[in-house]
Design a protein around this motif. Structure first.
Motif, PDB file in Angstrom:
ATOM      1  N   SER A   1       1.407  -1.570  -4.808  1.00 53.27           N
ATOM      2  CA  SER A   1       2.791  -1.139  -5.071  1.00 53.27           C
ATOM      3  C   SER A   1       2.807   0.312  -5.523  1.00 53.27           C
ATOM      4  N   ILE A   2       2.079   1.143  -4.776  1.00 57.53           N
ATOM      5  CA  ILE A   2       1.828   2.541  -5.119  1.00 57.53           C
ATOM      6  C   ILE A   2       2.739   3.440  -4.280  1.00 57.53           C
ATOM      7  N   ALA A   3       3.178   4.549  -4.852  1.00 52.56           N
ATOM      8  CA  ALA A   3       4.034   5.497  -4.147  1.00 52.56           C
ATOM      9  C   ALA A   3       3.206   6.679  -3.654  1.00 52.56           C
ATOM     10  N   GLY A   4       3.719   7.365  -2.638  1.00 48.45           N
ATOM     11  CA  GLY A   4       3.014   8.517  -2.114  1.00 48.45           C
ATOM     12  C   GLY A   4       3.938   9.504  -1.437  1.00 48.45           C
ATOM     13  N   ALA A   5       3.410  10.696  -1.181  1.00 51.98           N
ATOM     14  CA  ALA A   5       4.152  11.733  -0.468  1.00 51.98           C
ATOM     15  C   ALA A   5       3.142  12.732   0.086  1.00 51.98           C
ATOM     16  N   GLY A   6       3.637  13.570   1.031  1.00 46.11           N
ATOM     17  CA  GLY A   6       2.787  14.613   1.566  1.00 46.11           C
ATOM     18  C   GLY A   6       2.377  14.359   2.998  1.00 46.11           C
ATOM     19  N   SER A   7       1.183  14.807   3.347  1.00 44.40           N
ATOM     20  CA  SER A   7       0.671  14.721   4.714  1.00 44.40           C
ATOM     21  C   SER A   7      -0.688  14.028   4.715  1.00 44.40           C
ATOM     22  N   SER A   8      -1.265  13.884   5.909  1.00 47.39           N
ATOM     23  CA  SER A   8      -2.562  13.227   6.010  1.00 47.39           C
ATOM     24  C   SER A   8      -3.687  14.077   5.444  1.00 47.39           C
TER      25      SER A   8
ATOM     26  N   LEU B   1       0.839  -1.189   0.000  1.00 45.70           N
ATOM     27  CA  LEU B   1       0.000   0.000   0.000  1.00 45.70           C
ATOM     28  C   LEU B   1       0.878   1.243   0.000  1.00 45.70           C
ATOM     29  N   GLY B   2       0.252   2.383  -0.244  1.00 44.85           N
ATOM     30  CA  GLY B   2       0.955   3.649  -0.195  1.00 44.85           C
ATOM     31  C   GLY B   2       0.686   4.353   1.113  1.00 44.85           C
ATOM     32  N   GLY B   3       1.574   5.285   1.458  1.00 44.08           N
ATOM     33  CA  GLY B   3       1.387   6.043   2.679  1.00 44.08           C
ATOM     34  C   GLY B   3       1.989   7.425   2.578  1.00 44.08           C
ATOM     35  N   ALA B   4       1.517   8.314   3.431  1.00 43.60           N
ATOM     36  CA  ALA B   4       2.073   9.661   3.541  1.00 43.60           C
ATOM     37  C   ALA B   4       1.788  10.173   4.939  1.00 43.60           C
ATOM     38  N   GLY B   5       2.637  11.088   5.397  1.00 38.83           N
ATOM     39  CA  GLY B   5       2.446  11.672   6.712  1.00 38.83           C
ATOM     40  C   GLY B   5       3.730  12.248   7.241  1.00 38.83           C
ATOM     41  N   THR B   6       3.613  13.240   8.103  1.00 37.48           N
ATOM     42  CA  THR B   6       4.781  13.965   8.592  1.00 37.48           C
ATOM     43  C   THR B   6       5.211  13.545   9.989  1.00 37.48           C
ATOM     44  N   SER B   7       4.424  12.679  10.654  1.00 34.30           N
ATOM     45  CA  SER B   7       4.784  12.222  11.995  1.00 34.30           C
ATOM     46  C   SER B   7       4.155  10.862  12.247  1.00 34.30           C
ATOM     47  N   ASN B   8       4.398  10.291  13.442  1.00 33.75           N
ATOM     48  CA  ASN B   8       3.785   9.004  13.760  1.00 33.75           C
ATOM     49  C   ASN B   8       2.397   9.160  14.371  1.00 33.75           C
ATOM     50  N   THR B   9       1.841  10.369  14.343  1.00 35.34           N
ATOM     51  CA  THR B   9       0.489  10.593  14.853  1.00 35.34           C
ATOM     52  C   THR B   9      -0.464  11.160  13.804  1.00 35.34           C
ATOM     53  N   ALA B  10       0.003  11.304  12.565  1.00 34.13           N
ATOM     54  CA  ALA B  10      -0.855  11.851  11.501  1.00 34.13           C
ATOM     55  C   ALA B  10      -0.409  11.268  10.169  1.00 34.13           C
ATOM     56  N   ALA B  11      -1.200  10.331   9.620  1.00 37.18           N
ATOM     57  CA  ALA B  11      -0.808   9.638   8.391  1.00 37.18           C
ATOM     58  C   ALA B  11      -2.035   9.261   7.583  1.00 37.18           C
ATOM     59  N   ILE B  12      -1.800   8.948   6.302  1.00 35.85           N
ATOM     60  CA  ILE B  12      -2.838   8.416   5.440  1.00 35.85           C
ATOM     61  C   ILE B  12      -2.300   7.186   4.722  1.00 35.85           C
ATOM     62  N   ALA B  13      -3.133   6.144   4.633  1.00 34.51           N
ATOM     63  CA  ALA B  13      -2.817   4.902   3.924  1.00 34.51           C
ATOM     64  C   ALA B  13      -3.774   4.771   2.750  1.00 34.51           C
ATOM     65  N   PHE B  14      -3.278   4.258   1.611  1.00 28.96           N
ATOM     66  CA  PHE B  14      -4.143   4.147   0.437  1.00 28.96           C
ATOM     67  C   PHE B  14      -3.685   3.006  -0.459  1.00 28.96           C
ATOM     68  N   GLY B  15      -4.684   2.401  -1.147  1.00 28.54           N
ATOM     69  CA  GLY B  15      -4.394   1.303  -2.055  1.00 28.54           C
ATOM     70  C   GLY B  15      -3.914   0.064  -1.331  1.00 28.54           C
ATOM     71  N   GLY B  16      -3.271  -0.844  -2.105  1.00 24.76           N
ATOM     72  CA  GLY B  16      -2.736  -2.072  -1.539  1.00 24.76           C
ATOM     73  C   GLY B  16      -3.461  -3.305  -2.048  1.00 24.76           C
ATOM     74  N   THR B  17      -2.978  -4.465  -1.621  1.00 23.15           N
ATOM     75  CA  THR B  17      -3.553  -5.729  -2.065  1.00 23.15           C
ATOM     76  C   THR B  17      -3.554  -6.739  -0.934  1.00 23.15           C
ATOM     77  N   ALA B  18      -4.462  -7.696  -1.049  1.00 26.97           N
ATOM     78  CA  ALA B  18      -4.501  -8.819  -0.114  1.00 26.97           C
ATOM     79  C   ALA B  18      -4.505 -10.132  -0.880  1.00 26.97           C
ATOM     80  N   ASN B  19      -3.979 -10.110  -2.093  1.00 25.55           N
ATOM     81  CA  ASN B  19      -3.722 -11.323  -2.908  1.00 25.55           C
ATOM     82  C   ASN B  19      -4.935 -12.213  -3.192  1.00 25.55           C
ATOM     83  N   PRO B  20      -5.863 -11.896  -4.037  1.00 24.16           N
ATOM     84  CA  PRO B  20      -6.420 -10.579  -4.294  1.00 24.16           C
ATOM     85  C   PRO B  20      -7.381 -10.235  -3.171  1.00 24.16           C
TER      86      PRO B  20
END
Length: 247
Positions: free
Chosen positions: A49-56, A4-23
């Motif tokens: 297998s997605i890339a990300g950047a930024g904040s939540s 999955l992809g992720g983004a966030g500036t600390s361990n208390t504010a993040a976003i997760a997106f996409g991903g797979t569980a086969n299938p």
């Protein structure tokens, strides 16, 4: 889920997106507030297998499997498709390198490439390639100061490269070569990498980069392959992935 992809500036504010569980492959997005995850509006296109950047609250998601060039921007409420990558691919690095107006994506599989592209808030521009073409590497930083480590081409890699905004430079090695892992950090002199695929197992290994060498730190509690990440070298969050057991 994993990859999955992720983004966030600390361990208390993040976003997760996409991903797979086969299938299946997911478009789901979730936001973390330091205590719990809350489902929010999905990506427009499901992929792993997605890339990300930024904040939540302001993130960019790009690339993914199968060989996607799609780029989407998150404004805290919705995802909006914008200008595609020049070359569609999956498994790019480094993790969370940049913002919605200045991001970096390098390497990937489409097949395996060393291509690097810079995002300026409107368009992607191809710049100088990685020295070693690979995918599923770890790393962190910004669009002008990043580090990548490990990855895979025809075998697991342990090489490290740093980015100064113009060129990639060979910069040493990991203590142990691996791939499908992640990192967090603010520059090419300060990063944390963790997890990954070893020849016969998932890794608990965690290493800290000081701009010159990687040094082994306290291991993760559970070995994990294909996690996502957010935060810095000293305030990191790892989420998702596959291991014994699935996380």
């Amino acid at each position: 889920r994993k990859s999955l992809g992720g983004a966030g500036t600390s361990n208390t504010a993040a976003i997760a997106f996409g991903g797979t569980a086969n299938p299946p492959t997911y478009a789901n997005a979730e936001v973390y507030n330091g205590t719990s995850w809350t489902e929010v509006n999905d990506l427009n296109s499901a992929r792993s297998s997605i890339a990300g950047a930024g904040s939540s609250t302001a993130a960019i998601a790009f690339g993914g499997s199968p060989n996607s060039a799609l780029t989407e921007l998150w404004n805290g409420t919705n995802w909006t498709e914008t200008t595609d990558l020049g070359t569609g691919r999956s498994g790019m690095g480094p993790a969370n390198a940049g913002t919605t107006t200045a991001a970096l994506g390098a390497g990937g599989a489409s097949p395996v490439v060393g291509k690097t592209e810079l995002w300026n808030g409107t368009n992607w521009t191809e710049v100088n390639d990685l020295g070693t073409a690979r995918y599923s590497m770890a790393g962190a930083g910004t669009s002008t100061s990043s580090v990548v480590a490990g990855g895979y081409d025809t075998e697991a890699k342990n090489s490290v490269e740093t980015w100064n905004g113009t060129n990639w430079t060979d910069a040493g090695t990991l203590t142990q070569g691996r791939y499908n892992f992640q990192g967090s950090g603010a520059s090419n002199t300060s990063a944390l990498v963790f997890g990954g695929q070893l020849p016969a197992s998932s890794a608990t290994l965690t290493e800290l980069w000081n701009g010159t060498t990687f040094t082994e730190q306290n291991d993760r509690n559970t070995g994990v392959v294909g996690p996502a990440s957010a935060g810095t070298a000293t305030s990191a969050l790892g989420f998702g992935g596959e291991g014994p057991p699935q996380l």
